[in-house]
Design a protein around this motif. Structure first.
Motif, PDB file in Angstrom:
ATOM      1  N   VAL A 335     -31.373   3.493 -21.414  1.00 38.33           N
ATOM      2  CA  VAL A 335     -31.727   2.935 -20.232  1.00 38.33           C
ATOM      3  C   VAL A 335     -30.415   2.156 -19.585  1.00 38.33           C
ATOM      4  N   LEU A 336     -30.232   2.200 -18.305  1.00 38.56           N
ATOM      5  CA  LEU A 336     -29.012   1.347 -17.672  1.00 38.56           C
ATOM      6  C   LEU A 336     -29.470  -0.121 -17.279  1.00 38.56           C
ATOM      7  N   ARG A 337     -28.965  -1.059 -17.843  1.00 37.43           N
ATOM      8  CA  ARG A 337     -29.320  -2.452 -17.578  1.00 37.43           C
ATOM      9  C   ARG A 337     -28.009  -3.036 -17.160  1.00 37.43           C
ATOM     10  N   ARG A 338     -28.001  -3.605 -16.151  1.00 36.08           N
ATOM     11  CA  ARG A 338     -26.896  -4.481 -15.621  1.00 36.08           C
ATOM     12  C   ARG A 338     -25.469  -3.651 -16.045  1.00 36.08           C
ATOM     13  N   GLY A 339     -25.538  -2.475 -15.589  1.00 37.03           N
ATOM     14  CA  GLY A 339     -24.354  -1.809 -15.803  1.00 37.03           C
ATOM     15  C   GLY A 339     -24.139  -1.098 -17.164  1.00 37.03           C
ATOM     16  N   LYS A 340     -24.841  -1.614 -18.120  1.00 35.08           N
ATOM     17  CA  LYS A 340     -24.395  -1.073 -19.445  1.00 35.08           C
ATOM     18  C   LYS A 340     -25.545  -0.192 -19.995  1.00 35.08           C
ATOM     19  N   GLU A 341     -25.402   0.749 -20.767  1.00 39.54           N
ATOM     20  CA  GLU A 341     -26.224   1.525 -21.357  1.00 39.54           C
ATOM     21  C   GLU A 341     -26.992   0.877 -22.520  1.00 39.54           C
ATOM     22  N   ARG A 342     -28.264   1.109 -22.588  1.00 42.00           N
ATOM     23  CA  ARG A 342     -29.054   0.319 -23.757  1.00 42.00           C
ATOM     24  C   ARG A 342     -29.872   1.536 -24.402  1.00 42.00           C
ATOM     25  N   THR A 343     -29.938   1.388 -25.754  1.00 43.07           N
ATOM     26  CA  THR A 343     -31.028   2.474 -26.116  1.00 43.07           C
ATOM     27  C   THR A 343     -32.149   1.728 -27.029  1.00 43.07           C
ATOM     28  N   PHE A 344     -33.514   2.180 -26.817  1.00 40.28           N
ATOM     29  CA  PHE A 344     -34.334   1.476 -27.435  1.00 40.28           C
ATOM     30  C   PHE A 344     -35.417   2.571 -28.103  1.00 40.28           C
ATOM     31  N   ASP A 345     -35.928   2.119 -29.238  1.00 41.02           N
ATOM     32  CA  ASP A 345     -36.922   3.203 -30.168  1.00 41.02           C
ATOM     33  C   ASP A 345     -38.217   2.401 -29.805  1.00 41.02           C
ATOM     34  N   ILE A 346     -38.822   3.426 -29.139  1.00 38.95           N
ATOM     35  CA  ILE A 346     -40.362   2.843 -28.678  1.00 38.95           C
ATOM     36  C   ILE A 346     -41.484   3.992 -29.326  1.00 38.95           C
ATOM     37  N   THR A 347     -42.776   3.247 -29.730  1.00 36.03           N
ATOM     38  CA  THR A 347     -43.683   3.877 -30.290  1.00 36.03           C
ATOM     39  C   THR A 347     -44.656   4.417 -29.226  1.00 36.03           C
ATOM     40  N   ILE A 348     -44.866   5.621 -28.702  1.00 35.23           N
ATOM     41  CA  ILE A 348     -45.450   6.021 -27.687  1.00 35.23           C
ATOM     42  C   ILE A 348     -46.979   5.992 -27.696  1.00 35.23           C
TER      43      ILE A 348
END
Length: 356
Positions: A335-348
């Motif tokens: 995702v893009l959050r406040r101008g920076k890319e961040r990555t999350f590992d999420i269990t669906i």
């Protein structure tokens, strides 16, 4: 629509094996006679009887004269009939049709091209993609057709539709693929094949064939100012149908992944501020409490750019990517959050049927 044919989805203006090389897509010499002879026996005519009652069901012991009088005064309580099409996909009697053809059905009867009639059972149905799976029992092997690969079909390729428009069994029409990946705002998984092959009421649930006699779509909707074909019909692509049918044949339901967010498109203004040439991604508008997204760290205002390896450019990209995941699988979301890319590992999680 008339009461005789209530089962074809019509979008009223203002208010249904590997592929051969490219050369095989030319119109067969002499027409489609050989193709139709091969595939038509597997296309079936579906008659549906349902019961739409008023709020209070009639008691079983109501006198017949009083029952008839009640139904005369309440037409909506009379048995409602519908017609549609379908096609056999196995010699054991599995039949694919549209969900809206059999929705609310009490009795489903299938008639083969040779006139044989069978009572059918609804194995399962998926409103989100408008696909249903039926089953009939026969003492002999049945004719059937196979799925082709819709992804490799091109705009301009020849197609043939076989079905039962207005109850006229084994009607054949031909045309081309007019467009792919059409979104007609009928559901979250819209990615229809558009064709100019004539599709009318009663064609719903019938197959759309390529020139190899493989099913590359299921005819499901038309756009029409008057209810008849004007050359704009839509079919669910076979690649999606194959997945749904496999899920339905397992336990009668379709299991989809769930993230737990509501999303909206990126605005042009935000795209300009972020330096994008065009709006892209899916903006998270809200995150459901206790959802996989909430537990995984996603927030309102995050712009989803990637889901695993898939680029997210439209809302449908994210909807389909999440739905395709198996519950309890892990997904990497960028995702893009406040101008920076961040990555999350999420269990669906698991999407509830009513949320589909």
């Amino acid at each position: 629509m008339t009461s005789l044919y209530p089962k074809h989805r019509t979008l009223m203006l203002g208010t249904a094996m590997a592929l051969a090389p490219m050369a095989a897509f030319a119109v067969p010499a002499g027409g489609y006679g050989d193709l139709v002879e091969d595939v038509a026996p597997a296309v079936v005519f579906i008659e549906v009887t349902g019961k739409q009652r008023t709020a209070d069901a009639l008691p079983d012991n109501m006198p017949e004269a009083l029952r008839r009088r009640f139904e005369q005064q309440n037409p909506q309580a009379r048995p409602q009939g519908g017609l549609g099409s379908g096609f056999i996909i196995s010699d054991e009697g599995q039949i694919v049709t549209n969900h809206h053809v059999v929705d609310g059905a009490q009795v489903v009867q299938v008639t083969l091209a040779d006139g044989r009639k069978f009572d059918a059972q609804v194995v399962g149905s998926d409103p989100a993609t408008d696909i249903a799976l039926l089953s009939i029992k026969a003492e002999v092997d049945l004719p059937y057709v196979s799925f082709g690969t819709s992804e490799t079909m091109r705009v301009g390729d020849e197609v043939v539709a076989v079905g039962n428009p207005f109850g006229l069994s084994s009607t054949v029409t031909s045309g081309i693929i007019s467009a792919k990946a059409r979104d007609i705002n009928s559901g979250p998984y819209d990615e229809f094949i558009q064709t100019d092959a004539a599709i009318n009421r009663g064609n719903s649930g019938g197959p759309l064939f390529n020139n190899e006699g493989e099913v590359i779509g299921v005819n499901t909707a038309i756009i029409s100012p008057g209810g008849g074909s004007v050359g704009i019909g839509f079919a669910v692509p076979s690649d999606l149908v194959r997945e749904v049918v496999a899920d339905l044949s397992d336990d009668g339901t379709v299991t989809r992944g769930w993230l737990g967010v509501s999303i909206k498109p990126m605005s042009d203004e935000v795209a300009q501020v972020l330096g994008y040439d065009t709006a892209t991604g899916a903006v998270i508008e809200s995150v459901s409490k206790g959802s996989p997204a909430a537990e995984g760290g996603l927030r309102k205002g995050d712009i989803v750019l990637r889901f695993d390896e898939a680029e997210i450019t439209t809302l449908r990209d994210l909807t389909r990517a999440v739905a395709a995941k198996n519950p309890e699988d892990s997904a990497t979301i960028t995702v893009l959050r406040r101008g920076k890319e961040r990555t999350f590992d999420i269990t669906i999680g698991t999407l509830a049927p009513q949320d589909a």
